[in-house]
Design a protein around this motif. Sequence first.
Motif, PDB file in Angstrom:
ATOM      1  N   THR A 157       0.846  -1.197   0.000  1.00 28.54           N
ATOM      2  CA  THR A 157       0.000   0.000   0.000  1.00 28.54           C
ATOM      3  C   THR A 157       0.884   1.251   0.000  1.00 28.54           C
ATOM      4  OG1 THR A 157      -0.083   0.102   2.413  1.00 28.54           O
ATOM      5  CG2 THR A 157      -1.754  -1.252   1.306  1.00 28.54           C
ATOM      6  N   LEU A 158       0.248   2.381  -0.261  1.00 30.57           N
ATOM      7  CA  LEU A 158       1.004   3.631  -0.282  1.00 30.57           C
ATOM      8  C   LEU A 158       1.680   3.877   1.058  1.00 30.57           C
ATOM      9  CD1 LEU A 158       1.781   6.242  -1.770  1.00 30.57           C
ATOM     10  CD2 LEU A 158      -0.352   7.265  -0.929  1.00 30.57           C
ATOM     11  N   ARG A 159       1.007   3.556   2.148  1.00 25.40           N
ATOM     12  CA  ARG A 159       1.586   3.750   3.473  1.00 25.40           C
ATOM     13  C   ARG A 159       2.813   2.864   3.669  1.00 25.40           C
ATOM     14  NH1 ARG A 159      -2.012   3.707   9.036  1.00 25.40           N
ATOM     15  NH2 ARG A 159      -0.361   4.423  10.448  1.00 25.40           N
ATOM     16  N   GLU A 160       2.786   1.651   3.109  1.00 24.12           N
ATOM     17  CA  GLU A 160       3.932   0.741   3.208  1.00 24.12           C
ATOM     18  C   GLU A 160       5.037   1.097   2.220  1.00 24.12           C
ATOM     19  OE1 GLU A 160       1.569  -3.346   4.514  1.00 24.12           O
ATOM     20  OE2 GLU A 160       1.678  -2.762   2.392  1.00 24.12           O
ATOM     21  N   LEU A 161       4.652   1.780   1.136  1.00 26.23           N
ATOM     22  CA  LEU A 161       5.610   2.124   0.090  1.00 26.23           C
ATOM     23  C   LEU A 161       6.494   3.310   0.482  1.00 26.23           C
ATOM     24  CD1 LEU A 161       6.505   1.505  -2.820  1.00 26.23           C
ATOM     25  CD2 LEU A 161       4.761   3.131  -3.600  1.00 26.23           C
ATOM     26  N   ILE A 162       5.927   4.250   1.221  1.00 24.12           N
ATOM     27  CA  ILE A 162       6.673   5.474   1.559  1.00 24.12           C
ATOM     28  C   ILE A 162       7.977   5.180   2.291  1.00 24.12           C
ATOM     29  CG2 ILE A 162       6.576   7.562   2.988  1.00 24.12           C
ATOM     30  CD1 ILE A 162       3.652   7.870   2.176  1.00 24.12           C
ATOM     31  N   PRO A 163       8.036   4.263   3.269  1.00 24.49           N
ATOM     32  CA  PRO A 163       9.322   4.006   3.943  1.00 24.49           C
ATOM     33  C   PRO A 163      10.395   3.420   3.027  1.00 24.49           C
ATOM     34  CG  PRO A 163       7.480   3.211   5.273  1.00 24.49           C
ATOM     35  CD  PRO A 163       6.926   3.551   3.938  1.00 24.49           C
ATOM     36  N   GLN A 164      10.012   2.944   1.820  1.00 22.23           N
ATOM     37  CA  GLN A 164      10.988   2.339   0.916  1.00 22.23           C
ATOM     38  C   GLN A 164      11.592   3.351  -0.061  1.00 22.23           C
ATOM     39  OE1 GLN A 164      11.859  -0.665   1.539  1.00 22.23           O
ATOM     40  NE2 GLN A 164      10.221  -0.994   3.050  1.00 22.23           N
ATOM     41  N   ARG A 165      11.298   4.660   0.140  1.00 21.22           N
ATOM     42  CA  ARG A 165      11.836   5.655  -0.798  1.00 21.22           C
ATOM     43  C   ARG A 165      13.358   5.690  -0.767  1.00 21.22           C
ATOM     44  NH1 ARG A 165       8.791  11.077   0.638  1.00 21.22           N
ATOM     45  NH2 ARG A 165       9.162  10.208   2.719  1.00 21.22           N
ATOM     46  N   MET A 182      17.842   4.263  -7.197  1.00 20.68           N
ATOM     47  CA  MET A 182      17.882   3.058  -8.024  1.00 20.68           C
ATOM     48  C   MET A 182      17.711   3.374  -9.507  1.00 20.68           C
ATOM     49  SD  MET A 182      15.441  -0.299  -7.678  1.00 20.68           S
ATOM     50  CE  MET A 182      15.757  -0.395  -5.925  1.00 20.68           C
ATOM     51  N   GLN A 183      18.455   2.648 -10.355  1.00 23.83           N
ATOM     52  CA  GLN A 183      18.288   2.713 -11.807  1.00 23.83           C
ATOM     53  C   GLN A 183      17.849   1.343 -12.309  1.00 23.83           C
ATOM     54  OE1 GLN A 183      21.330   4.998 -14.100  1.00 23.83           O
ATOM     55  NE2 GLN A 183      22.487   4.949 -12.178  1.00 23.83           N
ATOM     56  N   LEU A 184      16.892   1.310 -13.235  1.00 22.03           N
ATOM     57  CA  LEU A 184      16.377   0.066 -13.796  1.00 22.03           C
ATOM     58  C   LEU A 184      16.875  -0.075 -15.229  1.00 22.03           C
ATOM     59  CD1 LEU A 184      12.681   0.155 -12.498  1.00 22.03           C
ATOM     60  CD2 LEU A 184      14.737  -0.739 -11.359  1.00 22.03           C
ATOM     61  N   LEU A 185      17.434  -1.232 -15.542  1.00 26.21           N
ATOM     62  CA  LEU A 185      17.939  -1.521 -16.888  1.00 26.21           C
ATOM     63  C   LEU A 185      16.896  -2.338 -17.636  1.00 26.21           C
ATOM     64  CD1 LEU A 185      20.255  -1.468 -18.958  1.00 26.21           C
ATOM     65  CD2 LEU A 185      21.148  -3.552 -17.880  1.00 26.21           C
ATOM     66  N   TYR A 201      13.878   6.572 -10.770  1.00 29.15           N
ATOM     67  CA  TYR A 201      12.732   6.881  -9.898  1.00 29.15           C
ATOM     68  C   TYR A 201      12.176   8.256 -10.247  1.00 29.15           C
ATOM     69  CZ  TYR A 201      10.226   7.742  -5.478  1.00 29.15           C
ATOM     70  OH  TYR A 201       9.278   8.027  -4.518  1.00 29.15           O
ATOM     71  N   ALA A 202      10.870   8.321 -10.510  1.00 28.81           N
ATOM     72  CA  ALA A 202      10.236   9.588 -10.894  1.00 28.81           C
ATOM     73  C   ALA A 202       9.048   9.917 -10.012  1.00 28.81           C
ATOM     74  CB  ALA A 202       9.785   9.536 -12.359  1.00 28.81           C
ATOM     75  N   GLY A 203       8.902   9.242  -8.893  1.00 27.63           N
ATOM     76  CA  GLY A 203       7.783   9.514  -7.994  1.00 27.63           C
ATOM     77  C   GLY A 203       7.358   8.242  -7.297  1.00 27.63           C
ATOM     78  N   ARG A 206       4.857   6.498  -7.661  1.00 28.99           N
ATOM     79  CA  ARG A 206       4.125   5.528  -8.477  1.00 28.99           C
ATOM     80  C   ARG A 206       4.765   5.273  -9.838  1.00 28.99           C
ATOM     81  NH1 ARG A 206       1.236   2.433  -5.228  1.00 28.99           N
ATOM     82  NH2 ARG A 206      -0.429   3.498  -4.121  1.00 28.99           N
ATOM     83  N   GLU A 207       5.884   5.944 -10.175  1.00 27.58           N
ATOM     84  CA  GLU A 207       6.413   5.859 -11.531  1.00 27.58           C
ATOM     85  C   GLU A 207       7.933   5.795 -11.562  1.00 27.58           C
ATOM     86  OE1 GLU A 207       3.156   8.313 -14.219  1.00 27.58           O
ATOM     87  OE2 GLU A 207       4.784   9.411 -13.246  1.00 27.58           O
ATOM     88  N   PHE A 208       8.443   5.057 -12.562  1.00 32.39           N
ATOM     89  CA  PHE A 208       9.822   5.137 -13.006  1.00 32.39           C
ATOM     90  C   PHE A 208       9.791   5.643 -14.441  1.00 32.39           C
ATOM     91  CE2 PHE A 208      11.013   2.780  -9.357  1.00 32.39           C
ATOM     92  CZ  PHE A 208      12.387   2.880  -9.228  1.00 32.39           C
ATOM     93  N   GLY A 209      10.811   6.388 -14.827  1.00 34.48           N
ATOM     94  CA  GLY A 209      10.819   6.899 -16.189  1.00 34.48           C
ATOM     95  C   GLY A 209      12.181   7.457 -16.554  1.00 34.48           C
ATOM     96  N   PRO A 210      12.356   7.827 -17.822  1.00 30.42           N
ATOM     97  CA  PRO A 210      13.616   8.453 -18.249  1.00 30.42           C
ATOM     98  C   PRO A 210      13.798   9.797 -17.543  1.00 30.42           C
ATOM     99  CG  PRO A 210      12.308   7.742 -20.141  1.00 30.42           C
ATOM    100  CD  PRO A 210      11.410   7.645 -18.946  1.00 30.42           C
ATOM    101  N   VAL A 211      14.953  10.001 -16.943  1.00 27.28           N
ATOM    102  CA  VAL A 211      15.273  11.248 -16.249  1.00 27.28           C
ATOM    103  C   VAL A 211      16.464  11.877 -16.964  1.00 27.28           C
ATOM    104  CG1 VAL A 211      15.966  12.320 -14.083  1.00 27.28           C
ATOM    105  CG2 VAL A 211      14.398  10.370 -14.065  1.00 27.28           C
ATOM    106  N   GLU A 212      16.250  13.052 -17.537  1.00 28.84           N
ATOM    107  CA  GLU A 212      17.284  13.719 -18.312  1.00 28.84           C
ATOM    108  C   GLU A 212      17.917  14.848 -17.498  1.00 28.84           C
ATOM    109  OE1 GLU A 212      18.283  12.624 -21.114  1.00 28.84           O
ATOM    110  OE2 GLU A 212      16.699  11.109 -21.350  1.00 28.84           O
ATOM    111  N   PRO A 213      19.246  14.962 -17.502  1.00 26.06           N
ATOM    112  CA  PRO A 213      19.887  16.090 -16.808  1.00 26.06           C
ATOM    113  C   PRO A 213      19.597  17.403 -17.512  1.00 26.06           C
ATOM    114  CG  PRO A 213      21.503  14.840 -18.080  1.00 26.06           C
ATOM    115  CD  PRO A 213      20.222  14.065 -18.147  1.00 26.06           C
ATOM    116  N   LEU A 214      19.560  18.480 -16.736  1.00 30.42           N
ATOM    117  CA  LEU A 214      19.315  19.809 -17.304  1.00 30.42           C
ATOM    118  C   LEU A 214      20.605  20.499 -17.719  1.00 30.42           C
ATOM    119  CD1 LEU A 214      16.588  21.180 -14.845  1.00 30.42           C
ATOM    120  CD2 LEU A 214      16.268  20.191 -17.119  1.00 30.42           C
ATOM    121  N   TRP A 215      21.721  20.103 -17.102  1.00 24.23           N
ATOM    122  CA  TRP A 215      22.985  20.793 -17.349  1.00 24.23           C
ATOM    123  C   TRP A 215      24.077  19.782 -17.671  1.00 24.23           C
ATOM    124  CZ3 TRP A 215      22.561  26.011 -17.327  1.00 24.23           C
ATOM    125  CH2 TRP A 215      21.460  26.556 -16.653  1.00 24.23           C
TER     126      TRP A 215
END
Length: 512
Positions: free
Chosen positions: A172-180, A186-189, A198-200, A202-211
């Motif tokens: 559950t969301l309450r159980e998920l929060i302590p695992q942040r 973490m990176q997923l291949l 990690y993007a939130g 509930r989501e993983f996604g491509p994360v691009e650097p700004l600089w």
Amino acid sequence: MSKAHSSGLQWAVVGTLSLALLWLVFSLWVAGQPLVAVGLLALGGSAICIYGTATSVAWKYLFPGVAGMLVFVAFPLLYTVQIGFTNYSSSNLLEEDRARAYLLDQSVADEAHARPYTLHAEGSALRLKLMPEEGSGGEVLVSQPLNPSGTAPSAPVPMQPLGGLTLGEPLTLRELIPQRGLLQPMQLLLPDGKLIRYAGLREFGPVEPLWKAQADGSVVQLSTGQRFTPNRETGFFENTSGEVIERLQPGFKVSIGLANYARMLLDADFRGPFVSIFVWTVMFAGLTVLLSTALGMTLAVLLEWQALKYRALYRTLLFLPYAVPGFISILVFKGLFNQNFGEINGILNALFGIRPAWFADPTLAKTMILIVNTWLGYPYIMILCTGLIKAIPADLYEASAIAGAKPLTNFFKITVPLIARPLTPLLIGSFAFNFNNFVLISLLTDGRPDFLNTKLPAGTTDILVSYTYRIAFTDSGQNFGLAAAISTLIFMLVAIMALVQLKVSQQKDRRS
């Protein structure tokens, strides 16, 4: 215990402490604190040498005081002086490398290609289940078992098709929060070789650097291609290609030489309020000493009048303002001077039909401060003068009475000359104390009312120390460098007063 055994134990303890000290110094050096490491090595090494070897016994008693003076007096003073030559402020807190690293750590998640996930318990481990992108028709992926109490894997976690693997109920969301702490780094291949982060919750996604960092120390904004170069004079990464110079936050700390001190003299917008505050500080300290001395000395003389009944009672009552904690008296007076509900304005309104705006008018506010500080300071002077008057030989007053001298003549010809010399060093000390009387200004007026149209907020009732506090910690952008420069100036002025006091005391001792 034999002497040899005792000596061996002593050297074992010294060796252990020395190794612990070297380890701590090395840790501080690696952590980027070379000055602290060197200072700790010097103090710790000296302590081990003095107390671990057969050195002079005198140093064993002197060392704690010398070390305390270096750590709590000399080091803060030198650090403050050093900050006064920098642009250290709320916008220039970091070193250049840390400011660059902060920019390079900035990234943005590609929400269009984000993939939902869930965490599932599998015994004492966890598995991450990754859903396909919305509308993509891809396959569901699952991770290898993860340790929920361990650190995040340093290498990317390979994801594989779910296949026939059966997973339990998702957390559950309450159980998920302590695992942040496990998920955020973490990176997923993915099977196609792509990495997602990690993007939130509930989501993983491509994360691009700004600089992107450049070899010359500059950074490039990937979305626009603009280059920002570190300006080591202003302490900012700047883009000067356009008509207007663009600056990135956060800035970094750089040395600016005497710029903070020059600002006190050359910047007209800053010099005006600063000079006014400096003049008021001197007037405030001087008038406080003058009024407190006049009132305290007068009361001390009156209370020595032998014909006055209940002198002990009067002396006790007049000493009470000094016995009550100062901050309580200040807050009481703040209520008494309230324009609408204070007792003082109530009396003035009943007698003269006026209600002075004590906190809104600069002149009235300064008058109020002097009244309150005189009330707080006269008991100290009264007690001092009482003791000094009792030390005057009674024969002088008897001879004066035989000559037909009046009380005022006795006061100006006998009392004042004989108590002025021992009282002078104490009055100089009182002047120095009131020169930095931050508590009174802060609790009574907080420096208000403010000057208008100034670059930095400044109050008409501010003294240098309260003005410095406002510059450093409140509503002036937390300009620590400028505040440190003003603090250095205050220290120099107070040091001069201390030297004058010492000189006066020495002259008194020679004459006596």
